[in-house]
Structures are given as C-alpha cells and as structure tokens.
Design a protein around this motif. Structure first.
Motif, PDB file in Angstrom:
ATOM      1  N   GLN A   1      66.437  11.665  11.905  1.00  0.00           N
ATOM      2  CA  GLN A   1      67.404  12.477  11.197  1.00  0.00           C
ATOM      3  C   GLN A   1      67.081  12.383   9.704  1.00  0.00           C
ATOM      4  O   GLN A   1      66.612  11.345   9.226  1.00  0.00           O
ATOM      5  CB  GLN A   1      68.827  11.963  11.425  1.00  0.00           C
ATOM      6  N   PHE A   2      67.347  13.442   8.978  1.00  0.00           N
ATOM      7  CA  PHE A   2      67.130  13.424   7.547  1.00  0.00           C
ATOM      8  C   PHE A   2      68.127  12.461   6.894  1.00  0.00           C
ATOM      9  O   PHE A   2      69.322  12.523   7.138  1.00  0.00           O
ATOM     10  CB  PHE A   2      67.318  14.830   6.972  1.00  0.00           C
ATOM     11  N   GLY A   3      67.602  11.535   6.095  1.00  0.00           N
ATOM     12  CA  GLY A   3      68.456  10.565   5.426  1.00  0.00           C
ATOM     13  C   GLY A   3      68.730   9.310   6.233  1.00  0.00           C
ATOM     14  O   GLY A   3      69.457   8.423   5.784  1.00  0.00           O
ATOM     15  N   SER A   4      68.147   9.203   7.415  1.00  0.00           N
ATOM     16  CA  SER A   4      68.375   8.028   8.267  1.00  0.00           C
ATOM     17  C   SER A   4      67.534   6.829   7.859  1.00  0.00           C
ATOM     18  O   SER A   4      67.801   5.696   8.278  1.00  0.00           O
ATOM     19  CB  SER A   4      68.068   8.374   9.730  1.00  0.00           C
ATOM     20  N   GLY A   5      66.499   7.067   7.057  1.00  0.00           N
ATOM     21  CA  GLY A   5      65.585   5.982   6.714  1.00  0.00           C
ATOM     22  C   GLY A   5      64.410   5.904   7.666  1.00  0.00           C
ATOM     23  O   GLY A   5      63.658   4.924   7.659  1.00  0.00           O
ATOM     24  N   GLY A   6      64.224   6.942   8.482  1.00  0.00           N
ATOM     25  CA  GLY A   6      63.143   6.934   9.462  1.00  0.00           C
ATOM     26  C   GLY A   6      61.762   6.823   8.848  1.00  0.00           C
ATOM     27  O   GLY A   6      60.889   6.146   9.396  1.00  0.00           O
ATOM     28  N   ARG A   7      61.566   7.476   7.703  1.00  0.00           N
ATOM     29  CA  ARG A   7      60.260   7.387   7.044  1.00  0.00           C
ATOM     30  C   ARG A   7      60.003   5.962   6.556  1.00  0.00           C
ATOM     31  O   ARG A   7      58.895   5.447   6.664  1.00  0.00           O
ATOM     32  CB  ARG A   7      60.174   8.374   5.882  1.00  0.00           C
ATOM     33  N   GLU A   8      61.037   5.324   6.022  1.00  0.00           N
ATOM     34  CA  GLU A   8      60.898   3.930   5.573  1.00  0.00           C
ATOM     35  C   GLU A   8      60.613   3.014   6.750  1.00  0.00           C
ATOM     36  O   GLU A   8      59.773   2.108   6.660  1.00  0.00           O
ATOM     37  CB  GLU A   8      62.164   3.465   4.847  1.00  0.00           C
ATOM     38  N   VAL A   9      61.289   3.250   7.858  1.00  0.00           N
ATOM     39  CA  VAL A   9      61.044   2.453   9.069  1.00  0.00           C
ATOM     40  C   VAL A   9      59.580   2.575   9.479  1.00  0.00           C
ATOM     41  O   VAL A   9      58.900   1.569   9.725  1.00  0.00           O
ATOM     42  CB  VAL A   9      61.949   2.913  10.234  1.00  0.00           C
ATOM     43  N   GLY A  10      59.087   3.805   9.544  1.00  0.00           N
ATOM     44  CA  GLY A  10      57.711   4.028   9.957  1.00  0.00           C
ATOM     45  C   GLY A  10      56.706   3.407   9.007  1.00  0.00           C
ATOM     46  O   GLY A  10      55.728   2.779   9.433  1.00  0.00           O
TER      47      GLY A  10
ATOM     48  N   GLU B   1      66.232  -4.038   8.399  1.00  0.00           N
ATOM     49  CA  GLU B   1      65.361  -5.158   8.755  1.00  0.00           C
ATOM     50  C   GLU B   1      65.296  -5.371  10.263  1.00  0.00           C
ATOM     51  O   GLU B   1      64.215  -5.535  10.834  1.00  0.00           O
ATOM     52  CB  GLU B   1      65.836  -6.443   8.064  1.00  0.00           C
ATOM     53  N   ARG B   2      66.446  -5.369  10.915  1.00  0.00           N
ATOM     54  CA  ARG B   2      66.462  -5.603  12.361  1.00  0.00           C
ATOM     55  C   ARG B   2      65.820  -4.444  13.108  1.00  0.00           C
ATOM     56  O   ARG B   2      65.145  -4.647  14.127  1.00  0.00           O
ATOM     57  CB  ARG B   2      67.892  -5.822  12.856  1.00  0.00           C
ATOM     58  N   THR B   3      66.030  -3.217  12.618  1.00  0.00           N
ATOM     59  CA  THR B   3      65.415  -2.052  13.255  1.00  0.00           C
ATOM     60  C   THR B   3      63.901  -2.210  13.299  1.00  0.00           C
ATOM     61  O   THR B   3      63.259  -2.002  14.331  1.00  0.00           O
ATOM     62  CB  THR B   3      65.771  -0.757  12.492  1.00  0.00           C
ATOM     63  N   ILE B   4      63.329  -2.605  12.173  1.00  0.00           N
ATOM     64  CA  ILE B   4      61.881  -2.785  12.078  1.00  0.00           C
ATOM     65  C   ILE B   4      61.417  -3.947  12.949  1.00  0.00           C
ATOM     66  O   ILE B   4      60.427  -3.831  13.678  1.00  0.00           O
ATOM     67  CB  ILE B   4      61.468  -3.008  10.612  1.00  0.00           C
ATOM     68  N   LYS B   5      62.152  -5.057  12.898  1.00  0.00           N
ATOM     69  CA  LYS B   5      61.753  -6.228  13.690  1.00  0.00           C
ATOM     70  C   LYS B   5      61.846  -5.948  15.188  1.00  0.00           C
ATOM     71  O   LYS B   5      60.997  -6.392  15.971  1.00  0.00           O
ATOM     72  CB  LYS B   5      62.626  -7.435  13.315  1.00  0.00           C
ATOM     73  N   ASP B   6      62.872  -5.213  15.596  1.00  0.00           N
ATOM     74  CA  ASP B   6      63.010  -4.876  17.019  1.00  0.00           C
ATOM     75  C   ASP B   6      61.843  -4.001  17.481  1.00  0.00           C
ATOM     76  O   ASP B   6      61.299  -4.194  18.579  1.00  0.00           O
ATOM     77  CB  ASP B   6      64.329  -4.144  17.267  1.00  0.00           C
ATOM     78  N   LEU B   7      61.444  -3.056  16.647  1.00  0.00           N
ATOM     79  CA  LEU B   7      60.323  -2.197  17.005  1.00  0.00           C
ATOM     80  C   LEU B   7      59.010  -2.978  17.025  1.00  0.00           C
ATOM     81  O   LEU B   7      58.149  -2.736  17.875  1.00  0.00           O
ATOM     82  CB  LEU B   7      60.226  -1.018  16.027  1.00  0.00           C
ATOM     83  N   GLU B   8      58.871  -3.907  16.115  1.00  0.00           N
ATOM     84  CA  GLU B   8      57.684  -4.776  16.126  1.00  0.00           C
ATOM     85  C   GLU B   8      57.608  -5.528  17.444  1.00  0.00           C
ATOM     86  O   GLU B   8      56.545  -5.604  18.084  1.00  0.00           O
ATOM     87  CB  GLU B   8      57.764  -5.792  14.984  1.00  0.00           C
ATOM     88  N   MET B   9      58.716  -6.110  17.857  1.00  0.00           N
ATOM     89  CA  MET B   9      58.764  -6.891  19.089  1.00  0.00           C
ATOM     90  C   MET B   9      58.426  -6.028  20.302  1.00  0.00           C
ATOM     91  O   MET B   9      57.646  -6.435  21.174  1.00  0.00           O
ATOM     92  CB  MET B   9      60.156  -7.508  19.259  1.00  0.00           C
ATOM     93  N   ILE B  10      59.008  -4.832  20.355  1.00  0.00           N
ATOM     94  CA  ILE B  10      58.743  -3.935  21.483  1.00  0.00           C
ATOM     95  C   ILE B  10      57.267  -3.535  21.506  1.00  0.00           C
ATOM     96  O   ILE B  10      56.629  -3.544  22.563  1.00  0.00           O
ATOM     97  CB  ILE B  10      59.641  -2.676  21.383  1.00  0.00           C
ATOM     98  N   TYR B  11      56.734  -3.197  20.331  1.00  0.00           N
ATOM     99  CA  TYR B  11      55.322  -2.796  20.246  1.00  0.00           C
ATOM    100  C   TYR B  11      54.402  -3.935  20.693  1.00  0.00           C
ATOM    101  O   TYR B  11      53.482  -3.712  21.490  1.00  0.00           O
ATOM    102  CB  TYR B  11      54.985  -2.369  18.826  1.00  0.00           C
ATOM    103  N   ARG B  12      54.643  -5.130  20.183  1.00  0.00           N
ATOM    104  CA  ARG B  12      53.778  -6.264  20.554  1.00  0.00           C
ATOM    105  C   ARG B  12      53.873  -6.551  22.049  1.00  0.00           C
ATOM    106  O   ARG B  12      52.896  -6.931  22.686  1.00  0.00           O
ATOM    107  CB  ARG B  12      54.167  -7.498  19.724  1.00  0.00           C
TER     108      ARG B  12
END
Length: 209
Positions: free
Chosen positions: A12-21, A193-204
C-alpha cells in the motif's frame, strides 16, 4: 548451495513497503530491484526514463498512452494508418521479462511491478504484501512529501487506486487479497523492525537445505 528464493513485495502507498524491501535486501545481502527496473525497461524499449516513469505502476496516462508515438511502439496495420501498442503495455511486458532474467541470476528482492505474477512459474518465491493502518500511512506520506494530512490522504487514495488497477489489469488477481499473496503483514501492528526480522526468518527457513 542455498535455494534460489525470490522475495516479491507488493505494498500500500505509505505503508513503508519500500523501506521494508530495501532494509530486508541489505540485511540478507540480496540485490534490490525497484525503480531501477524502470531504467532497464526504458533502455530496452529505447524510450526516455521520463516516459517510462509516467506509466510505471500507474494507469493515470492509460488513455493517453494509446496515442504515444515512438519508433519502438509502431506496429503495422491494414490501410494507411499505423496504430501503436500502448506504451504502458510494452513497459509491463518488458519489465516482466527483465524480472524473469534477473531471477535466473540468483536470489533477489523485487518491489512492485507485479513481480509475483512475472515469477509465477519460478520454483521458489515468497510473495509478500505490506500494509499499514490508514492513520499511520497518512502521517508517513505527509512527512515525506511535506503535505497536509488532507492532501496526504488524497494522494494515498489516488496512488492506491492506480496500483490496484495496474496489478489487477495485468494479473487478473485481487491486489492485497489473501488469495493473491503468500503473506500479508501490517507494519502498524508489528512495527518496522519486527516486520523485517520476521521476513528474514521466513526467508532463511525457505533457503535451508
């Protein structure tokens, strides 16, 4: 050898998705493909980056694009008139082809551009959709673009509408729907922070042999 897993991020626009990626790619040591896909496609089509950006993930110029005449878009037609394939269609198909070629080189993070659809035949993909509460999105966009909250809300509505139409037009799937993505994360509820860490964990977990 780790698996060749791709991460695609719709947002979504403004969700911070680009920063997450961006932060996720940096943390995992993966290449990030976002607006640089526009530059790559522009070169392939032999059009200016400005023209490419006008139709990137939007449909605002969809009607006008049918009348955009460039050497790269001319197709013959019966009679004395030449018609053009809409430049936004050519951008979509070209970017999709580039995404598939990049995926062959190794794991990567792709933001937007219907990358999940472009890679639908790729063996391993983590297709993510990032959202956030409306109030947080308004505050984020107001801060980034120095807008009033009213103007920020209007901009969010416009961009979301364009992204939805773009995604649904080219994929035939519902943008932001649970059936169209592997995982949907709300940054307002989880925090950046948790969003990024959760995605890291899932990816690994997906790349472990």
């Amino acid at each position: 050898m780790s698996k060749n897993v791709m991460i695609t991020i719709g947002r979504q626009f403004g969700s911070g998705g680009r920063e997450v990626g961006s932060r996720l790619a940096k943390s995992l040591g993966l290449p990030l493909y976002d607006k640089n896909l526009v530059e790559m496609a522009a070169k392939k089509l032999d059009i200016s980056e400005e023209t490419a950006e006008e139709v990137d993930e939007t449909t605002l110029s969809r009607f006008l694009s049918s009348y955009t005449y460039t050497p790269a878009t001319v197709v013959p037609y019966v009679g004395n008139v030449e018609y053009m394939e809409p430049i936004n269609d050519k951008m979509f198909y070209t970017q999709s082809a580039i995404i598939r070629e990049l995926a062959k080189k190794g794991p990567a993070v792709f933001i937007g551009r219907c990358a999940d659809y472009a890679l639908k035949d790729h063996a391993e993909c983590l297709n993510v959709y990032i959202c956030a509460d409306k109030e947080d999105r308004i505050k984020r966009i107001a801060g980034i673009y120095d807008l009033t909250e009213k103007k920020a809300a209007d901009k969010i509505k416009k961009v979301d509408r364009e992204r939805r139409y773009y995604y649904e037009t080219y994929t035939g799937k519902d943008w932001g729907d649970v059936t169209s993505h592997d995982i949907i994360l709300n940054v307002s509820r989880l925090g950046m922070e948790r969003t990024i860490k959760d995605l890291e964990m899932i990816y690994r977990g997906m790349t472990e042999e």
